[in-house]
Write a protein that holds these residues in place. Structure first.
Motif, PDB file in Angstrom:
ATOM      1  N   LYS A  34       0.813  -1.197   0.131  1.00 34.72           N
ATOM      2  CA  LYS A  34       0.042  -0.050   0.068  1.00 34.72           C
ATOM      3  C   LYS A  34       0.852   1.168  -0.064  1.00 34.72           C
ATOM      4  CE  LYS A  34      -3.685  -2.096   2.625  1.00 34.72           C
ATOM      5  NZ  LYS A  34      -4.583  -2.236   3.868  1.00 34.72           N
ATOM      6  N   GLU A  35       2.020   1.319   0.697  1.00 33.85           N
ATOM      7  CA  GLU A  35       2.792   2.349   0.755  1.00 33.85           C
ATOM      8  C   GLU A  35       3.730   2.756  -0.319  1.00 33.85           C
ATOM      9  OE1 GLU A  35       3.239   4.747   3.538  1.00 33.85           O
ATOM     10  OE2 GLU A  35       1.430   3.816   4.296  1.00 33.85           O
ATOM     11  N   PHE A  36       4.120   1.631  -0.836  1.00 35.85           N
ATOM     12  CA  PHE A  36       5.336   1.822  -2.176  1.00 35.85           C
ATOM     13  C   PHE A  36       4.434   1.686  -3.453  1.00 35.85           C
ATOM     14  CE2 PHE A  36       7.729   1.251   1.586  1.00 35.85           C
ATOM     15  CZ  PHE A  36       8.576   2.050   1.464  1.00 35.85           C
ATOM     16  N   ASP A  37       4.485   2.497  -4.262  1.00 36.31           N
ATOM     17  CA  ASP A  37       3.938   2.357  -5.769  1.00 36.31           C
ATOM     18  C   ASP A  37       4.545   1.283  -6.626  1.00 36.31           C
ATOM     19  OD1 ASP A  37       2.014   4.114  -4.966  1.00 36.31           O
ATOM     20  OD2 ASP A  37       3.139   5.979  -5.846  1.00 36.31           O
ATOM     21  N   VAL A  38       6.104   1.170  -6.187  1.00 34.99           N
ATOM     22  CA  VAL A  38       6.897   0.327  -7.142  1.00 34.99           C
ATOM     23  C   VAL A  38       6.337  -1.258  -6.900  1.00 34.99           C
ATOM     24  CG1 VAL A  38       8.620   1.853  -7.208  1.00 34.99           C
ATOM     25  CG2 VAL A  38       8.611  -0.009  -5.454  1.00 34.99           C
ATOM     26  N   LEU A  39       5.577  -1.517  -5.838  1.00 31.89           N
ATOM     27  CA  LEU A  39       5.177  -2.912  -5.486  1.00 31.89           C
ATOM     28  C   LEU A  39       3.811  -3.048  -6.011  1.00 31.89           C
ATOM     29  CD1 LEU A  39       6.158  -3.556  -1.804  1.00 31.89           C
ATOM     30  CD2 LEU A  39       7.241  -4.311  -3.949  1.00 31.89           C
ATOM     31  N   GLN A  40       3.610  -3.840  -7.160  1.00 35.54           N
ATOM     32  CA  GLN A  40       2.365  -4.221  -7.777  1.00 35.54           C
ATOM     33  C   GLN A  40       2.136  -5.537  -7.985  1.00 35.54           C
ATOM     34  OE1 GLN A  40      -0.081  -1.735  -8.489  1.00 35.54           O
ATOM     35  NE2 GLN A  40       1.328  -0.293  -7.626  1.00 35.54           N
ATOM     36  N   PRO A  41       1.924  -6.653  -7.161  1.00 40.94           N
ATOM     37  CA  PRO A  41       1.738  -7.825  -7.242  1.00 40.94           C
ATOM     38  C   PRO A  41       0.407  -8.328  -8.223  1.00 40.94           C
ATOM     39  CG  PRO A  41       1.273  -7.413  -4.865  1.00 40.94           C
ATOM     40  CD  PRO A  41       1.790  -6.094  -5.653  1.00 40.94           C
ATOM     41  N   LYS A  42       0.198  -9.181  -8.831  1.00 39.43           N
ATOM     42  CA  LYS A  42      -0.688  -9.550  -9.443  1.00 39.43           C
ATOM     43  C   LYS A  42      -1.476 -10.433  -8.244  1.00 39.43           C
ATOM     44  CE  LYS A  42       1.098  -9.085 -13.801  1.00 39.43           C
ATOM     45  NZ  LYS A  42       1.483  -7.894 -13.758  1.00 39.43           N
ATOM     46  N   LYS A  43      -2.821 -10.453  -8.690  1.00 43.87           N
ATOM     47  CA  LYS A  43      -3.986 -11.231  -8.029  1.00 43.87           C
ATOM     48  C   LYS A  43      -4.570 -12.089  -8.876  1.00 43.87           C
ATOM     49  CE  LYS A  43      -4.679  -7.949  -4.350  1.00 43.87           C
ATOM     50  NZ  LYS A  43      -5.266  -6.907  -3.761  1.00 43.87           N
ATOM     51  N   ASN A  44      -4.680 -13.100  -8.429  1.00 38.95           N
ATOM     52  CA  ASN A  44      -5.379 -14.173  -8.991  1.00 38.95           C
ATOM     53  C   ASN A  44      -6.781 -14.323  -8.894  1.00 38.95           C
ATOM     54  OD1 ASN A  44      -5.769 -15.617  -6.612  1.00 38.95           O
ATOM     55  ND2 ASN A  44      -4.520 -17.342  -7.277  1.00 38.95           N
ATOM     56  N   LYS A  45      -7.770 -15.070  -9.449  1.00 37.62           N
ATOM     57  CA  LYS A  45      -9.129 -14.971  -9.183  1.00 37.62           C
ATOM     58  C   LYS A  45      -9.742 -14.879  -7.736  1.00 37.62           C
ATOM     59  CE  LYS A  45     -10.277 -16.829 -13.781  1.00 37.62           C
ATOM     60  NZ  LYS A  45     -10.898 -17.892 -14.549  1.00 37.62           N
ATOM     61  N   LYS A  46      -8.968 -15.699  -7.009  1.00 39.03           N
ATOM     62  CA  LYS A  46      -9.266 -15.743  -5.554  1.00 39.03           C
ATOM     63  C   LYS A  46      -8.834 -14.600  -4.819  1.00 39.03           C
ATOM     64  CE  LYS A  46      -8.492 -19.469  -3.553  1.00 39.03           C
ATOM     65  NZ  LYS A  46      -7.966 -20.876  -2.792  1.00 39.03           N
ATOM     66  N   GLY A  47      -8.046 -13.901  -5.503  1.00 44.71           N
ATOM     67  CA  GLY A  47      -7.266 -12.593  -4.679  1.00 44.71           C
ATOM     68  C   GLY A  47      -5.965 -12.866  -3.968  1.00 44.71           C
ATOM     69  N   ASN A  48      -5.476 -13.897  -4.101  1.00 47.63           N
ATOM     70  CA  ASN A  48      -4.208 -14.112  -3.772  1.00 47.63           C
ATOM     71  C   ASN A  48      -3.144 -13.242  -4.595  1.00 47.63           C
ATOM     72  OD1 ASN A  48      -5.364 -15.928  -2.201  1.00 47.63           O
ATOM     73  ND2 ASN A  48      -4.719 -17.836  -3.441  1.00 47.63           N
ATOM     74  N   ARG A  49      -2.212 -13.019  -3.925  1.00 52.04           N
ATOM     75  CA  ARG A  49      -1.067 -12.195  -4.497  1.00 52.04           C
ATOM     76  C   ARG A  49      -0.026 -13.105  -5.020  1.00 52.04           C
ATOM     77  NH1 ARG A  49      -3.388  -9.429  -0.395  1.00 52.04           N
ATOM     78  NH2 ARG A  49      -3.434  -7.083  -0.348  1.00 52.04           N
ATOM     79  N   LEU A  50       0.237 -12.718  -6.084  1.00 50.95           N
ATOM     80  CA  LEU A  50       1.390 -13.222  -6.890  1.00 50.95           C
ATOM     81  C   LEU A  50       2.588 -12.138  -7.207  1.00 50.95           C
ATOM     82  CD1 LEU A  50      -0.630 -15.623  -9.240  1.00 50.95           C
ATOM     83  CD2 LEU A  50       0.479 -16.244  -7.016  1.00 50.95           C
ATOM     84  N   PHE A  51       3.604 -12.365  -6.698  1.00 56.01           N
ATOM     85  CA  PHE A  51       4.491 -11.548  -6.677  1.00 56.01           C
ATOM     86  C   PHE A  51       5.736 -11.858  -7.945  1.00 56.01           C
ATOM     87  CE2 PHE A  51       3.198 -11.077  -2.792  1.00 56.01           C
ATOM     88  CZ  PHE A  51       3.242  -9.662  -2.251  1.00 56.01           C
ATOM     89  N   THR A  52       6.163 -10.738  -8.785  1.00 52.71           N
ATOM     90  CA  THR A  52       7.092 -11.245  -9.866  1.00 52.71           C
ATOM     91  C   THR A  52       8.479 -11.157  -9.272  1.00 52.71           C
ATOM     92  OG1 THR A  52       6.991  -8.796 -10.638  1.00 52.71           O
ATOM     93  CG2 THR A  52       5.436 -10.248 -11.535  1.00 52.71           C
TER      94      THR A  52
END
Length: 111
Positions: A34-52
């Motif tokens: 939430k604090e850092f704009d550079v972090l943009q993990p993807k979310k799957n259909k269940k809403g789980n975060r997936l980090f590149t």
């Protein structure tokens, strides 16, 4: 000639894997997201975060600035915003030095 295992590079890391890598709670990772704009993990259909892998590198930079260098969150944000390329280059250098250190320690144990 011994078999050398290749390092596995994943496309996505789950929240559990990321919290294990950094030895922190999931809430801290979500807060930094939430604090850092550079972090943009993807979310799957269940809403789980997936980090590149790029997200992982950005997290390494954030943790280095906040934990190791003692930056405040506001200071770390400004430092990242103003010196993005310099900070990423420094992180690459730190990572390569850590790999070298691990190699030398293993070599020392074998001697």
């Amino acid at each position: 000639m011994p078999y050398k295992e290749r390092e596995i590079n994943k496309m996505y890391y789950t929240m559990g894997e990321v919290t294990e890598m950094f030895n922190v709670n999931a809430s801290q990772i979500r807060f930094y997201e939430k604090e850092f704009d550079v972090l943009q993990p993807k979310k799957n259909k269940k809403g789980n975060r997936l980090f590149t892998p790029e997200d992982i590198e950005n997290l390494k930079i954030i943790f280095h600035l906040v934990d190791d260098k003692g930056f405040t969150l506001k200071g770390a944000k400004e430092h990242l915003k103003n010196n993005t390329s310099e900070v990423k280059e420094n992180q690459k250098i730190i990572a390569s030095l850590e790999k070298l250190k691990d190699f030398l320690l293993k070599l020392n144990e074998e001697i």
